[in-house]
Write an enzyme that holds these catalytic residues in place. Structure first.
Site, PDB file in Angstrom:
ATOM      1  N   SER A   1      -8.930  -1.052   5.013  1.00  0.00           N
ATOM      2  CA  SER A   1      -8.534  -0.228   6.150  1.00  0.00           C
ATOM      3  C   SER A   1      -8.034   1.147   5.721  1.00  0.00           C
ATOM      4  CB  SER A   1      -7.427  -0.928   6.944  1.00  0.00           C
ATOM      5  OG  SER A   1      -7.876  -2.129   7.484  1.00  0.00           O
TER       6      SER A   1
ATOM      7  N   ASP B   1      -8.630  -9.746   1.271  1.00  0.00           N
ATOM      8  CA  ASP B   1      -9.167  -8.862   2.304  1.00  0.00           C
ATOM      9  C   ASP B   1     -10.566  -9.270   2.738  1.00  0.00           C
ATOM     10  OD1 ASP B   1      -7.125  -7.196   2.924  1.00  0.00           O
ATOM     11  OD2 ASP B   1      -7.838  -5.470   1.801  1.00  0.00           O
TER      12      ASP B   1
ATOM     13  N   THR C   1       0.847  -1.188   0.000  1.00  0.00           N
ATOM     14  CA  THR C   1       0.000   0.000   0.000  1.00  0.00           C
ATOM     15  C   THR C   1       0.879   1.233   0.000  1.00  0.00           C
ATOM     16  OG1 THR C   1      -1.679  -1.202   1.249  1.00  0.00           O
ATOM     17  CG2 THR C   1      -1.884   1.182   1.202  1.00  0.00           C
TER      18      THR C   1
END
Length: 570
Positions: A455, A430, A390
Site C-alpha cells: 500500500s 502481505d 512502516t
C-alpha cells in the site's frame, strides 16, 4: 502491508504519462531552493539526513542516511531488514522510481501460509520465518546512491553507527510499541535483552539503548557495500535465522538472498485538477489507489464544500470504497500477474465509477469494477492483520533533487526475528493467504520470487506550472492511500499547508460497509451526519505521514503530530 481497522498502525481523465522507461516521463520544471530539508518520523533520523545535506550531499544521500538511522531508533517500523519504494525527482526534471520490495523465497507456493490444510490467521503467520521476505532496502539504497549520491557510501552510515554504538533514548511512542508488541519485539532473546528488564517489562521511556551488533553490521556494509549484506556471513545468518525459527521455520536458501535485485519501475503519473501526481507502479497498490480516489472526486467541488462539510467527507469515503474494491481485486506483482493499470486509470472507466457516487446517500454495496484489460483475478478471503511497521521520509536538497521514500518491515518489529542487530520483516503476510476463490487465482497469491502487494505510496505532486509542489508519503498499511489522498485534497482543494493537511483528521473507507473516522477529531462529531447518509461509522486512530512542500524557493516541512516526526532545514 495490511491493517486491521481497530489497531494502531493504518470528470475524470487520469492518463498515465509512461509505462515504458522512466526517462520517457514528462520532465518537470527545474527548481533550486534556499536550503535543503528533511522530514522523517524521528528527530534523530531527520538530523542524520540533514548531516548529509550540510556536508554537500544529495537528497539521495540524505534519504539513505535517514533510512539507516531509522533502523536504529525506530526498530519497530523500518530499516535494513525490510524493503521500500523510492521515488525521486532529479534536478534535470527526470522522475525515477526504484522498487526495493521484499521477495518470497523460491520455495514459496500458494499454500505457504497453510497449516493442517487450512490458512493460518494473520497473527499466527507473522512470528517466525515463513513471513520473512528477502530484504530490499540496501539494494535499493545502493542502486540509488550509485546514480545520485554525492558523498561516499561509507559517509552515509556514520550517524546510524554512532547511534547504535553510543546509544539512543527510548521515546514514549516506542515504549508504547514495546508494551503493545511484546510478543514480537521480545520474540528472541536478543530482543528481550535489548528492550525488556529482568521481569519482562518494557524498559521505560528515556532509557538509553545500545546495539553494538547492529553497529558492527553497519560498519561492514559501510566498508564493503551492499554485498556485505547479500552475501557472506550476513546472508548466511539471515537464512539460518529464518530456517531455524522456533515458530514457522522457512525454506529460504542462500541463493534467494544473493540473487535479490532492486528493480527500476516506470513512474506512474497522472493529473488531478491540473496538478500532476507521480508515484510507484505495481507491486505498489498505493499510487493507483491514490489516483483513483482523487479522480473519482474531480467532478465534485470539494473546495466549495470545505473541510467542515460532512458531505465532503462522505464523497471522499465513497470514492475510497470504490478505489479499494479495485485495489483488492486487481493489484499484485506485475512481474507475475497481469495488472490492468491502464484500464484502472482509463478516463471512461473512472467516469463510470465516479457516476456511482451519490452526494445524498451511501452505496449499499460496493464491488470491484471491470476495467479494460482486466482478467478474472479475484481477491482471496485472506486475513488482514495489523500494520505498525512502516516509516516515510522526504529529503530535498537545494539543487532541486527530491526524494520521497517509504520503508517498511510490515508489522511492529516485523517477524520478531533479529539477526545482525536488526529486525527481519514479516512482509510475506502481505500476500493473500487464501490463494483462490471459486476456482480462480488471486492476483496477490504467494509465489516463489514474487513481491507482495504493497500500500506504500511515496508521491510527488507538481503544480500546473510544472514545478514541484509537494513530496509526501505515509505509514499505516492499507490506510496509506487514504492518508496521502486526504492530504493532497487538503493542499489542492482546501488550501492547507502540508503540515495542516497531514494533521487533518483521517477518514478510511475500505470496500466494505464500515467507514472509519479518526477518534477525537471533528470527524467524530460528524458521525450522526455520516450515519444519516447511510454509513456504518466507527472510530479508529489516525496515521503517520511526512511531507515537504514548496513555496517559491522555500521548502516547508510537514511532520505528523501523531508521531515523533520532525521536519527541518539544513
Amino acid at each position: 502491508m495490511k491493517s486491521h481497522p481497530f489497531l494502531i498502525v493504518a470528470a475524470l481523465a487520469l492518463v498515465p504519462v509512461s509505462f515504458a522507461a522512466p526517462a520517457q516521463a514528462r520532465h518537470a520544471a527545474r527548481q533550486v531552493y534556499d536550503k535543503g530539508m528533511v522530514s522523517s518520523a524521528d528527530p534523530r533520523a531527520t538530523e542524520a539526513g540533514l548531516e548529509m545535506l550540510r556536508a554537500g550531499g544529495s537528497a539521495t544521500d540524505a534519504a539513505v542516511a535517514t533510512m539507516l538511522a531509522l533502523t536504529v531508533v525506530e526498530p519497530q517500523s523500518s530499516g535494513i531488514g525490510g524493503g521500500g519504494f523510492y521515488v525521486a525527482l532529479q534536478p534535470g526534471g527526470k522522475i525515477e522510481t526504484i522498487d526495493g520490495r521484499e521477495t518470497a523465497p523460491a520455495a514459496a507456493h500458494p499454500q505457504w501460509f497453510f497449516k493442517d490444510g487450512k490458512p493460518m490467521t494473520f497473527r499466527d503467520a507473522v512470528p517466525g520465518g515463513t513471513s520473512v521476505g528477502v530484504p530490499g532496502n540496501l539494494a535499493l539504497a545502493e542502486k540509488a546512491h550509485r546514480r545520485h549520491g554525492r558523498l561516499k557510501w561509507s559517509r552515509l552510515f556514520q550517524p546510524a553507527i554512532r547511534l547504535a554504538r553510543e546509544g539512543w533514548a527510548i521515546t514514549p511512542r516506542t515504549r508504547q510499541f514495546l508494551d503493545f508488541a511484546k510478543g514480537s519485539a521480545g520474540f528472541t532473546p536478543a530482543g528481550m535483552a535489548m528492550f525488556y528488564d529482568a521481569s519482562g517489562q518494557p524498559l521505560p521511556a528515556g532509557t538509553m539503548v545500545r546495539n553494538p551488533e547492529l553497529a558492527r553490521t553497519l560498519e561492514q556494509i559501510a566498508r564493503r557495500g551492499a554485498k556485505a549484506f547479500y552475501s557472506g556471513a550476513n546472508a548466511r545468518a539471515i537464512v539460518a535465522t529464518v530456517n531455524t525459527a522456533s515458530r514457522n521455520p522457512s525454506q529460504m536458501t542462500l541463493k534467494d538472498v544473493t540473487s535479490y535485485r532492486a528493480k527500476d519501475r516506470s513512474p506512474l503519473c497522472g493529473t488531478y485538477r491540473e496538478y500532476r501526481i507521480c508515484g510507484m507502479a505495481p507491486p505498489s497498490s498505493g499510487e493507483t489507489t491514490v489516483f483513483t480516489v482523487l479522480k473519482q472526486l474531480e467532478r465534485f467541488d470539494l473546495k466549495a464544500l470545505g473541510p467542515d462539510s460532512p458531505t465532503a467527507w462522505h464523497l471522499i469515503a465513497e470514492s475510497m470504497r470504490l478505489a479499494y474494491a479495485d485495489r483488492a481485486r486487481y493489484l499484485g506483482d506485475a512481474d507475475f500477474v497481469k495488472v490492468p493499470v491502464a484500464g484502472l486509470l482509463d478516463e471512461q472507466y473512472l467516469r463510470s465509477r465516479s457516476a456511482l457516487i451519490d452526494p445524498g446517500k451511501s452505496l449499499a454495496l460496493v464491488t470491484a469494477g471491470t476495467p479494460p484489460g482486466a482478467e478474472a483475478l479475484v481477491r482471496a478471503d485472506g486475513t488482514a492483520g495489523p500494520e505498525h511497521g512502516t516509516s516515510h521520509f522526504v529529503a530535498i536538497d537545494r539543487r532541486g533533487h527530491a526524494v520521497t521514500y517509504t520503508s517498511t518491515i510490515e508489522s511492529a518489529f516485523g517477524s520478531g526475528l533479529i539477526t545482525g542487530g536488526y529486525y527481519l520483516n514479516n512482509e510475506l503476510t502481505d500476500f493473500d493467504m487464501v490463494p483462490e476463490r471459486e476456482g480462480r487465482p488471486a492476483a496477490n497469491r504467494v509465489e516463489g520470487g514474487k513481491r507482495p502487494r504493497s500500500s506504500m505510496a511515496p508521491t510527488l505532486v507538481f503544480a500546473p506550472d510544472g514545478k514541484l509542489r509537494l513530496a509526501i508519503g505515509a505509514a499505516g498499511g492499507t490506510t496509506i492511500p487514504a492518508q496521502v489522498a486526504k492530504s493532497i485534497i487538503g493542499v489542492i482543494d482546501w488550501g492547507m499547508s502540508a503540515q495542516d493537511a497531514i494533521a487533518a483528521p483521517l477518514i478510511f473507507a475500505p470496500e466494505g460497509p464500515v467507514v472509519f473516522v479518526e477518534a477525537g477529531t471533528k470527524l467524530e462529531a460528524m458521525i450522526p451526519a455520516l450515519k444519516a447518509l447511510g454509513h456504518d461509522v466507527r472510530t479508529r486512530p489516525g496515521g503517520k505521514a511526512n511531507a515537504v512542500e514548496v513555496i517559491g524557493s522555500t521548502l516547508r516541512g510537514g511532520a505528523d503530530p501523531r508521531s515523533d516526526g520532525t521536519a527541518a532545514t539544513e
